[in-house]
Structure formats: C-alpha cells, structure tokens
Design an enzyme around this catalytic site. Structure first.
Site, short mmCIF file in Angstrom:
data_model
loop_
_atom_site.label_atom_id
_atom_site.label_comp_id
_atom_site.label_asym_id
_atom_site.label_seq_id
_atom_site.Cartn_x
_atom_site.Cartn_y
_atom_site.Cartn_z
N ALA A 133 -17.77 -69.89 -61.66
CA ALA A 133 -18.27 -70.02 -63.18
C ALA A 133 -17.69 -69.03 -64.13
O ALA A 133 -16.71 -68.81 -64.95
CB ALA A 133 -19.85 -69.83 -63.73
N ASP A 134 -17.33 -67.50 -63.30
CA ASP A 134 -16.76 -66.54 -63.94
C ASP A 134 -15.39 -66.97 -63.54
O ASP A 134 -14.69 -66.49 -64.68
CB ASP A 134 -16.84 -66.07 -62.95
CG ASP A 134 -18.68 -64.84 -63.11
OD1 ASP A 134 -17.79 -64.03 -64.79
OD2 ASP A 134 -19.53 -64.72 -62.54
N SER A 135 -15.04 -67.69 -62.82
CA SER A 135 -13.37 -67.64 -62.89
C SER A 135 -12.73 -68.82 -63.52
O SER A 135 -12.18 -68.63 -64.78
CB SER A 135 -12.80 -68.33 -60.80
OG SER A 135 -13.39 -67.72 -60.22
N GLY A 166 -12.46 -67.07 -67.26
CA GLY A 166 -11.94 -66.32 -67.02
C GLY A 166 -10.50 -66.74 -67.24
O GLY A 166 -9.98 -66.73 -68.16
#
Length: 402
Positions: free
Chosen positions: A174-176, A179
C-alpha cells in the site's frame, strides 16, 4: 575532433522538493521525483532520523533500505518544533516547489507550519500531505500504516486460499502504490500551477490508491451485490490461471487471459479436446471448470523441468513465467537487458546493486546519481545555499534545531 554535446538534462531539473516524510510512501514519492532530476532535500530530525535507515538488514552499520529510498536526495537535519527550525523551513520553502510530509493531521499546524504559513512564504508551493486516512473524516487523526490500508481496502479479504485467513503482503504494498500515486499527484498539481500560477495542497490517503488498483470491486457490489471471495491463485475471470510445480521442484505461473492463449496451452499439454467443450469459449466459463483445466496443465508441467516448460510455452506462444525469488531476479536475462537492476557506486559501501529508475525516457532519461547519504550530510551546504550565515548556523545548533 568534434566534442560530443552534453547529455540532456533530466526532465525535472530545476524542481526543488523538500522531503519531510518518513516510512515509506512520502519518501518514495520524493525518490521518484529525484530519479528524474529534481533537487530533493531530505529533512530529518537531528536525533531521530527517518526510521527507514534502520529497517531491515544493514551492512557495516549502514541500513541498506535507506540506500534505495534515500537515493538522489541531499540530507539535512532540522527540528521543526523549535523556533529556529520553523523559521529555517520557511526560508527553504520560499525557494522550493514541493514539500512532501506525512505527519498526522494537525502536526504542522501545531508548529505554525500549516498551509496558511507555507503558502504565505511561497504562493507557488505544492504541499503534498500523505496520511493513513486523509486530512478529514472520523479516522483522520488515527495512526495509519500501509498494513491497515491493505486490510481496510479489501485487498487482504480477497488474498489467500478460500479456507485460509485473509493474507497481508510481506512488503510495503500500500505504501508503494501510494508513493507512485503521490508522485503523480505532485506532477499534476505542478501542471495546474503552470496554468494558474498558484500552488495547492495534495491530500492523499494510503487507503485510497490501493482501493483504486483493486479495480471494479465497488462497482460490482453496487450493481450486482457481488463480493469476490478468496480464490488463491485462481481467477474468476479466466482459467487455467495458477502456479504449477515442475518436475525439478520449481514453480511456473500460467495465465490465459486471451482465448487464443488458452487454446494454445491446451494443445501444448495434449488436451485439445477440451477446446471443443461449450464452456471453453469464454474466460468466465473456463473459470467454472478450473479443476479440470488445472489438472490438465498441472499434470503436464509436473512431468517436465522448468527449463523445458518455459521453452515449450515460448515455442507455442503461450504465456508463462518462472516464479522467481530475488536470486533469480538478479540474473534474469530480461531484467539484465533492461538494466532493471543497476549498479551504483557508493562511498560508504562500494558498488551497490538496486532497482533502476522506474521507466525509460528516450530523450531526457532519469538516473541514479547517488545512493542514500548519511544523516545530515548536506546540512551546511543546503542551508548556506539558502542564505544562512555561519553565525546563524551556529545559533541553530546552539538551540538544538540542527
């Protein structure tokens, strides 16, 4: 001899980004901008650096993840909660194009560094705010991490075997995704600035980009009441689609999203009669007969080595890929041809192999200029560029703001 012309400048040359964020979406967005020429200045607390410096394995006391996430960034230290730190950030903001931050909503405002103050310092500034749940709503002030987004979005609910628990990814999915979305949002806001002359705020919540990449699930539910169950590696839209074990104990993945590919696979594995079945004509109907198709494909693959399977599928123009771990990735000929895993010389650790920039541009390519630098390595250089004198730097150190 005629001297060769200098290489073209990367497309984001001249763009200045202040990266105030930590772990991991905000910093990744800044990395992606830096990869294509932006001057990214990583701002870290003097005594509490970005935790990614300590995440995962290290070598000689140097965190390796940081070498990737911190590449193409100059690093400075600044305590934004102190008056001198606040004033210094405003001076930096006056000469910046973008600030990326991921504090909980209200934190910048507590330090008198909210949008009114930042936009007053620079009306053309773009402020990208990356949080777990967004800047408003009932969950806004909760601590948010990618794991929560993976659970809350519906991703975990559809991932895993039918009779097993929901499955979370073993990396920052989810972070990637967030980003990537943040970098896109920043460039979109900058395009808007080119038209209006004014900066603006980007409000990006981790829970939203991953929901976008899940595709039509909300639409299916809205129109049909359909809730997709966990199906493991199988698909409800086509078959055969799975991972299969080879005779030498390795695995391959097969996909048959196109009808012509499905037919080629059946001929390859010696079951052409299945093509004539009425249910074979569409992906959804084939998916209802997955057991039959998986048995046919799996039995054939189980009798052959991975090398033979890959060669046979390639000859048949059927879609297959080896299930690779990082050892395989590092030697894969296609990745090698693309220079996907490239080598970067690092003063601390020597040559490093890491992922290259995300895509290739034919005219103004990006590049990795350096890997992640030590904590605060560029503080004096960046702040003197911004006009601070040596006496002002000394005063900031005495205050504890550097």
């Amino acid at each position: 001899m005629t001297q060769a012309p200098p290489p073209p400048a990367p497309p984001l040359t001249g763009l200045r980004v202040l990266d105030l964020a930590t772990l991991f979406a905000g910093p990744l967005a800044a990395t992606l901008l830096g990869d294509f020429g932006a001057d990214v200045i990583k701002v870290e607390h003097p005594t509490r650096p970005d935790p990614s410096r300590g995440h995962g394995p290290s070598k000689n006391g140097v965190g390796l993840w940081w070498k990737l996430l911190g590449r193409n960034k100059r690093t400075i230290t600044l305590d934004l909660s102190r008056p001198g730190g606040r004033a210094t950030l405003l001076r930096l903001a006056a000469g910046a194009d973008v600030i990326v931050e991921n504090f909980r909503p209200g934190t910048l405002e507590k330090w008198d560094l909210g949008w009114p103050e930042l936009s007053a310092a620079n009306p053309r500034l773009v402020l990208a705010r990356v949080t777990g749940f967004g800047q408003f709503g009932p969950y806004a002030r909760r601590p948010g991490f990618g794991t929560l987004a993976e659970a809350m979005s519906g991703f975990a609910a559809i991932t895993g075997e039918p009779d097993a628990p929901p499955t979370l990814p073993p990396f920052g999915l989810a972070d990637s995704i967030a980003g990537l979305a943040t970098a896109y949002a920043v460039l979109t806001a900058l395009a808007g600035r080119d038209r209006t002359g004014a900066g603006q705020v980007v409000d990006l919540a981790l829970i939203e980009p991953i929901l976008t990449v899940l595709g039509p699930h909300p639409l299916w539910y809205d129109q049909l009441g359909h809730v997709q169950p966990r199906t493991g590696n199988r698909s409800q839209n086509n078959a055969p689609r799975n991972t299969y074990r080879t005779a030498d104990g390795t695995w391959v993945a097969v996909s048959t999203s196109a009808q012509s590919v499905a037919e080629r696979v059946m001929r390859l594995v010696g079951r052409p009669e299945l093509i004539d079945e009425p249910w074979f004509a569409t992906g959804a109907d084939r998916a209802r007969h997955t057991d039959v198709l998986d048995e046919a494909v799996g039995a054939w693959i189980a009798r052959h080595t991975r090398a033979d399977v890959l060669a046979a599928f390639e000859k048949a123009e059927a879609a297959v890929a080896p299930v690779q771990d990082v050892t395989d990735v590092m030697t894969d000929p296609q990745y090698a041809a693309l220079d996907t895993i490239t080598t970067v010389d690092d003063p601390e650790l020597g040559p490093l192999r890491m992922q290259n920039v995300l895509f290739r541009l034919s005219g103004t390519p990006g590049a990795i200029r350096w890997a992640g630098r030590p904590h605060g390595a560029d503080t004096e250089a960046v702040l003197t560029e911004a006009g601070l004198t040596l006496d002002e730097l000394a005063a900031l150190r005495a205050e504890g703001a550097l």
